[in-house]
Design a protein around this motif. Structure first.
Motif, mmCIF file in Angstrom:
data_model
loop_
_atom_site.group_PDB
_atom_site.id
_atom_site.type_symbol
_atom_site.label_atom_id
_atom_site.label_comp_id
_atom_site.label_asym_id
_atom_site.label_seq_id
_atom_site.Cartn_x
_atom_site.Cartn_y
_atom_site.Cartn_z
ATOM 1 N N TRP A 7 0.974 -1.081 0.053
ATOM 2 C CA TRP A 7 0.200 0.009 -0.121
ATOM 3 C C TRP A 7 0.754 1.251 -0.103
ATOM 4 O O TRP A 7 1.808 1.298 0.792
ATOM 5 C CB TRP A 7 -0.938 0.172 1.295
ATOM 6 C CG TRP A 7 -1.178 1.225 1.693
ATOM 7 C CD1 TRP A 7 -0.933 2.192 2.735
ATOM 8 C CD2 TRP A 7 -2.438 2.157 1.106
ATOM 9 N NE1 TRP A 7 -1.558 3.438 2.776
ATOM 10 C CE2 TRP A 7 -2.614 3.202 1.756
ATOM 11 C CE3 TRP A 7 -3.161 1.899 -0.085
ATOM 12 C CZ2 TRP A 7 -3.450 4.428 1.357
ATOM 13 C CZ3 TRP A 7 -4.217 2.906 -0.529
ATOM 14 C CH2 TRP A 7 -4.380 4.311 0.388
ATOM 15 N N ILE A 31 -1.625 -1.478 -3.961
ATOM 16 C CA ILE A 31 -2.911 -0.567 -3.727
ATOM 17 C C ILE A 31 -2.539 1.050 -3.664
ATOM 18 O O ILE A 31 -1.855 1.279 -2.812
ATOM 19 C CB ILE A 31 -3.605 -0.921 -2.448
ATOM 20 C CG1 ILE A 31 -3.887 -2.481 -2.568
ATOM 21 C CG2 ILE A 31 -4.948 -0.160 -2.507
ATOM 22 C CD1 ILE A 31 -4.548 -2.952 -1.227
ATOM 23 N N ALA A 61 -7.860 2.792 -4.670
ATOM 24 C CA ALA A 61 -8.729 2.940 -3.680
ATOM 25 C C ALA A 61 -8.390 4.008 -3.053
ATOM 26 O O ALA A 61 -7.323 3.975 -2.325
ATOM 27 C CB ALA A 61 -8.783 1.600 -2.927
ATOM 28 N N ARG A 62 -9.322 4.890 -2.942
ATOM 29 C CA ARG A 62 -9.013 6.285 -2.098
ATOM 30 C C ARG A 62 -9.070 5.985 -0.546
ATOM 31 O O ARG A 62 -8.472 6.438 0.329
ATOM 32 C CB ARG A 62 -9.956 7.352 -2.320
ATOM 33 C CG ARG A 62 -9.743 7.926 -3.741
ATOM 34 C CD ARG A 62 -10.641 8.888 -3.993
ATOM 35 N NE ARG A 62 -10.317 9.637 -5.354
ATOM 36 C CZ ARG A 62 -9.093 10.470 -5.740
ATOM 37 N NH1 ARG A 62 -8.274 10.665 -4.793
ATOM 38 N NH2 ARG A 62 -8.964 10.626 -6.902
ATOM 39 N N LYS A 63 -9.839 4.923 -0.075
ATOM 40 C CA LYS A 63 -9.856 4.291 1.204
ATOM 41 C C LYS A 63 -9.816 2.874 1.335
ATOM 42 O O LYS A 63 -10.463 2.117 0.631
ATOM 43 C CB LYS A 63 -11.098 5.115 1.765
ATOM 44 C CG LYS A 63 -11.430 4.666 3.142
ATOM 45 C CD LYS A 63 -12.571 5.278 3.967
ATOM 46 C CE LYS A 63 -12.914 5.053 5.431
ATOM 47 N NZ LYS A 63 -13.995 5.495 6.029
ATOM 48 N N LEU A 64 -9.151 2.482 2.119
ATOM 49 C CA LEU A 64 -8.746 0.969 2.505
ATOM 50 C C LEU A 64 -10.086 0.525 3.115
ATOM 51 O O LEU A 64 -10.228 1.108 4.376
ATOM 52 C CB LEU A 64 -7.662 0.839 3.243
ATOM 53 C CG LEU A 64 -6.229 0.890 2.476
ATOM 54 C CD1 LEU A 64 -5.081 0.736 3.475
ATOM 55 C CD2 LEU A 64 -6.194 0.356 1.101
ATOM 56 N N THR A 65 -10.665 -0.283 2.897
ATOM 57 C CA THR A 65 -11.489 -1.124 3.425
ATOM 58 C C THR A 65 -11.512 -2.754 3.158
ATOM 59 O O THR A 65 -10.640 -3.133 2.737
ATOM 60 C CB THR A 65 -13.120 -0.931 2.889
ATOM 61 O OG1 THR A 65 -13.073 -1.226 1.562
ATOM 62 C CG2 THR A 65 -13.169 0.569 2.821
ATOM 63 N N VAL A 68 -11.734 -3.894 -0.246
ATOM 64 C CA VAL A 68 -10.383 -3.602 -1.215
ATOM 65 C C VAL A 68 -9.330 -4.788 -0.776
ATOM 66 O O VAL A 68 -8.669 -5.230 -1.890
ATOM 67 C CB VAL A 68 -9.798 -2.212 -0.702
ATOM 68 C CG1 VAL A 68 -8.534 -1.744 -1.500
ATOM 69 C CG2 VAL A 68 -10.637 -1.190 -1.039
ATOM 70 N N THR A 71 -10.432 -7.808 -2.590
ATOM 71 C CA THR A 71 -10.319 -7.628 -4.064
ATOM 72 C C THR A 71 -8.706 -7.989 -4.264
ATOM 73 O O THR A 71 -8.270 -8.681 -5.487
ATOM 74 C CB THR A 71 -10.485 -6.269 -4.548
ATOM 75 O OG1 THR A 71 -11.692 -6.001 -4.211
ATOM 76 C CG2 THR A 71 -10.220 -6.123 -6.037
#
Length: 582
Positions: A7, A31, A61-65, A68, A71
Motif C-alpha cells: 500500500w 494499492i 482505492a482512495r480508502k482502504l476497506t 479492497v 479484491t
C-alpha cells in the motif's frame, strides 16, 4: 511464487515493488489512492528484468476497506507492507488487514518510534521499520567524509560498529565490509576492506550524549557584547568621562579618585550650581552635564535595541552572528529530522533550514537548542543567513530533486564568492539513479543518496521474513545485517561454517546457538569460520552481512523443509568457544 501486497504510491513504494519483483521474483499487488497521482504511473510501468510481461497488479482505492483487501486477494498473500508517510494511516490500515487475515505478516513504515514499539507489542508477526532511520546514517557519513561510524545492535543487545579500519581496535574487528575507494563490497580478501565491522563492548562510537562541547550561537550575552553600536557608545562614554576626570582634577585641584567621583556623578546624575566655584570648575560642570544628557539616551537606546534584536532572533530560532565549521541541513522532514539529531549527537554544530514553519523537524531542532532558518533554500538570503559559505558541509534532503540541486549549486556559489579556497562539501538527496550519475558528471557532485534506494532492501527482506537488524551504508547502496535461522532439513544444515560466506555476496559474522533444552543458554560466537570443522544445525542462527542478492540466496539455502529428518543434538559440548570481550 511468492505473493505480496503493497500500500502506497510514493518513492519507497516504487523501489519496494521493483525490489520484490526483480530480486525475489514475486508477484506483487499494489494499492494506490489514484492511478494518475504521485508515483502510481511509474509503479504500474515496472517490469521484471528477466520477463517484461511480469508486472505488478495495481488497484485504485482512495480508502482502504475490507472489500479492497479482499479484491487484492489478501488471504493468498505472504505479507503486506504499508509504506505511506502517515504513521496513523499505516496503523489503521494494518488493523483492517488483520481483520481480513489475522495471520498475514505485516510490515509497517513508521517514523514515531514510540508508536512503532507499541504496535509491535500488540501485533504478532509484525515488523516496524523507519525509512528515515535506515537512510539517515548514510547522509551523516557522507556529510562527515564517510568516516562517521554506524552503530548497529544485535537482538541479544551486543553492539557492532561499521568504522574505518584505521580507527578500530584490530582485536575487535569481526569482518571486512567494503573497499570504499572502488565500492567493492565484501571483498574476497578481507584485509582489502577499509570499512570494517567491529565490536563495541559497551563503548560508544562518538561523543556521548550530554558530553558534547556545546556552543550555541544565539546567546544574548554574546550578542550584547558583539553589538558594534553598543561598543561605539561605550567607548565614547568612557572617553568623555576620562577627559572629564582630568578636567575636574585640574580645575578643582583634587586627587584622582575625587576627580572620578565628581566627574561621574556630575555627568550621569546631574549637578547642583556652586556659585563659589572657580570659573574653570563651573565650565567643567556645564560640559559634563551636557555630555551626560547625550550619553544616557544613547546608551539606553543601544542596549535596548540590541536586547530586542537578540530576543527576536532567539524567538525565531535564527542565527544572530556568522559561525563556521557547522553543517547546514536543508529540509526538515522525516529524513532531515533524523540527520539533524544524529549530527547533534555526534557533537556537530548544525543549522537547520526549511521553508515551512510547521515541518516536523523545526520544533525538534529548536528543542535541541539548534538555530532554525525559515525560508526558501533556493533564495541566496536564506543560505547566507545560515552562514553556508563557512559551513563544513551542506546537506540538502527535501523531497524534490530539482530543489535539492538548485540549493546545492547556490550554496557552492556563495562559498566561492566568499573567497574560500576549499570547495563546499555537498550531500544531495536524489531519487533517480541516472539523474544522480549525470549530476556527478556535469557538476562534480558525487555525494548523493536516495532514501528509497537505501531503505527498500530492508523492507523487502522483512516482508520475506528475514530478520534484518540494520543497514550499513556504503556509498549510495547498503549492506544488510541480518539474523538468519538455519531451517530444519535445509541445505545449510550439516554444512561447515566456512561454506556460508560467498565473496561479494555474504559474509558470516557470528553464530548464535541455543541449547535451552540441554541446559545451555543462548550465546553468540564470533569468528565462526576459524572453526573449520564445526557444522551448522537447526538450533543455530547465523548473523550475516550481505548484499540484497546475497541475502536472497542465503534465505533460500537456509529455508527448512516440511518434513525434516529428526534432529539428534550432539552429546558433547560445542567445540566453539566464545571470544572473550575486550
Amino acid at each position: 511464487m511468492r505473493k505480496f501486497v503493497v500500500w502506497g504510491d510514493n518513492a519507497l513504494a516504487r523501489r519496494l515493488v521493483g525490489e520484490l519483483i526483480n530480486t525475489y521474483s514475486a508477484q506483487v499487488t499494489v494499492i494506490v489512492p489514484d492511478l494518475t497521482a504521485n508515483q502510481a504511473p511509474e509503479i504500474a510501468d515496472i517490469r521484471a528484468d528477466d520477463d517484461p510481461d511480469e508486472r505488478p497488479v495495481v488497484i485504485a482505492a482512495r480508502k482502504l476497506t475490507k472489500a479492497v483487501f479482499e479484491t487484492a486477494d489478501l488471504s493468498d498473500a505472504d505479507a503486506i507492507a504499508f509504506v505511506d508517510t502517515d504513521d496513523v494511516a499505516n496503523v489503521d490500515a494494518a488493523l483492517i488487514a488483520r481483520e481480513v487475515d489475522p495471520t498475514i505478516r505485516v510490515v509497517l513504515r513508521m517514523f514515531n518510534t514510540v508508536l512503532g514499539a507499541g504496535v509491535m507489542e500488540r501485533l504478532s508477526n509484525c515488523a516496524v521499520l523507519s525509512a528515515s532511520e535506515i537512510a539517515a546514517p548514510a547522509f551523516v557519513a557522507a556529510a562527515l567524509g564517510d568516516s562517521s561510524p554506524t552503530t548497529v545492535r544485535l537482538s541479544d543487545g551486543q553492539q557492532l560498529v561499521a568504522i574505518d579500519r584505521s580507527l578500530a581496535n584490530p582485536a575487535d574487528i569481526r569482518c571486512g565490509l567494503a573497499n570504499t575507494a572502488d565500492a567493492d563490497s565484501l571483498p574476497t580478501d578481507p584485509d582489502r576492506a577499509d570499512l570494517v565491522l567491529a565490536s563495541l563492548y559497551g563503548r560508544r562510537a562518538g561523543p556521548a550524549r550530554g558530553q558534547r562541547k556545546r556552543r550555541h550561537p544565539l546567546r544574548a550575552t554574546r550578542i550584547l557584547l558583539r553589538g558594534s553600536g553598543l561598543r561605539r557608545v561605550l567607548v565614547s562614554s568612557l572617553a568623555i568621562l576620562a577627559l572629564g576626570t582630568v578636567a575636574v582634577a585640574v580645575a578643582r585641584h583634587v586627587g584622582i579618585w575625587r576627580a572620578v567621583y565628581f566627574a561621574v556623578l556630575t555627568a550621569l546624575g546631574g549637578a547642583n550650581p556652586d556659585p563659589d566655584a572657580t570659573t574653570s570648575a563651573q565650565a567643567v560642570d556645564i560640559v559634563l552635564v551636557v555630555a551626560g544628557v547625550a550619553i544616557i539616551p544613547a546608551l539606553t537606546a543601544a542596549v535596548v535595541g540590541i536586547v530586542v534584536k537578540a530576543r527576536l532572533a532567539i524567538a525565531s530560532g535564527g542565527l544572530t552572528e556568522p559561525i563556521a565549521g557547522h553543517v547546514v541541513v536543508v529540509g526538515l522532514g522525516n529524513v532531515g529530522t533524523r540527520v539533524v539529531r544524529e549530527l547533534h549527537d555526534q557533537g556537530i554544530d548544525v543549522v537547520a533550514v526549511d521553508r515551512d514553519e510547521r515541518a516536523r523537524g523545526v520544533q525538534a531542532s529548536r528543542d535541541l537548542g539548534l538555530p532554525v532558518i525559515i525560508g526558501d533554500a533556493t533564495n541566496p538570503d536564506t543560505l547566507s543567513a545560515a552562514s553556508v559559505a563557512t559551513a563544513r558541509c551542506l546537506v540538502v534532503v527535501t523531497t524534490a530533486d530539482v530543489t535539492n540541486l538548485e540549493a546545492a549549486l547556490l550554496g557552492r556559489d556563495l562559498a566561492r564568492r566568499a573567497g574560500l579556497d576549499v570547495t563546499l562539501r555537498v550531500v544531495l538527496r536524489l531519487f533517480e539513479e541516472d539523474f544522480a550519475r549525470r549530476i556527478k558528471t556535469a557538476f562534480d557532485i558525487n555525494l548523493s543518496r536516495s532514501v528509497s534506494y537505501l531503505a527498500a532492501p530492508a523492507f523487502a527482506a522483512s516482508m520475506v521474513g528475514s530478520e534484518v537488524i540494520d543497514t550499513i551504508p556504503v556509498g549510495r547502496r547498503v549492506l544488510l545485517l541480518a539474523e538468519v535461522p538455519v531451517g530444519a532439513g535445509s541445505q545449510l544444515e550439516g554444512k561447515y561454517f566456512r561454506e556460508v560466506s560467498e565473496p561479494g555476496l555474504v559474509r558470516l559474522v557470528a553464530v548464535q546457538t541455543g541449547r535451552a533444552g540441554l541446559g545451555v543458554g543462548v550465546q553468540t560466537f564470533w569468528a565462526p569460520e576459524q572453526n573449520r570443522w564445526r557444522t551448522l544445525d537447526r538450533t543455530h542462527t547465523m548473523v550475516v552481512v550481505a548484499t540484497r542478492v546475497g541475502l536472497v540466496a542465503l534465505l533460500a539455502r537456509a529455508a527448512g523443509v516440511d518434513n525434516p529428518p529428526p534432529f539428534h543434538p550432539p552429546s558433547a559440548p560445542p567445540l566453539l568457544t566464545p571470544q572473550p570481550r575486550g
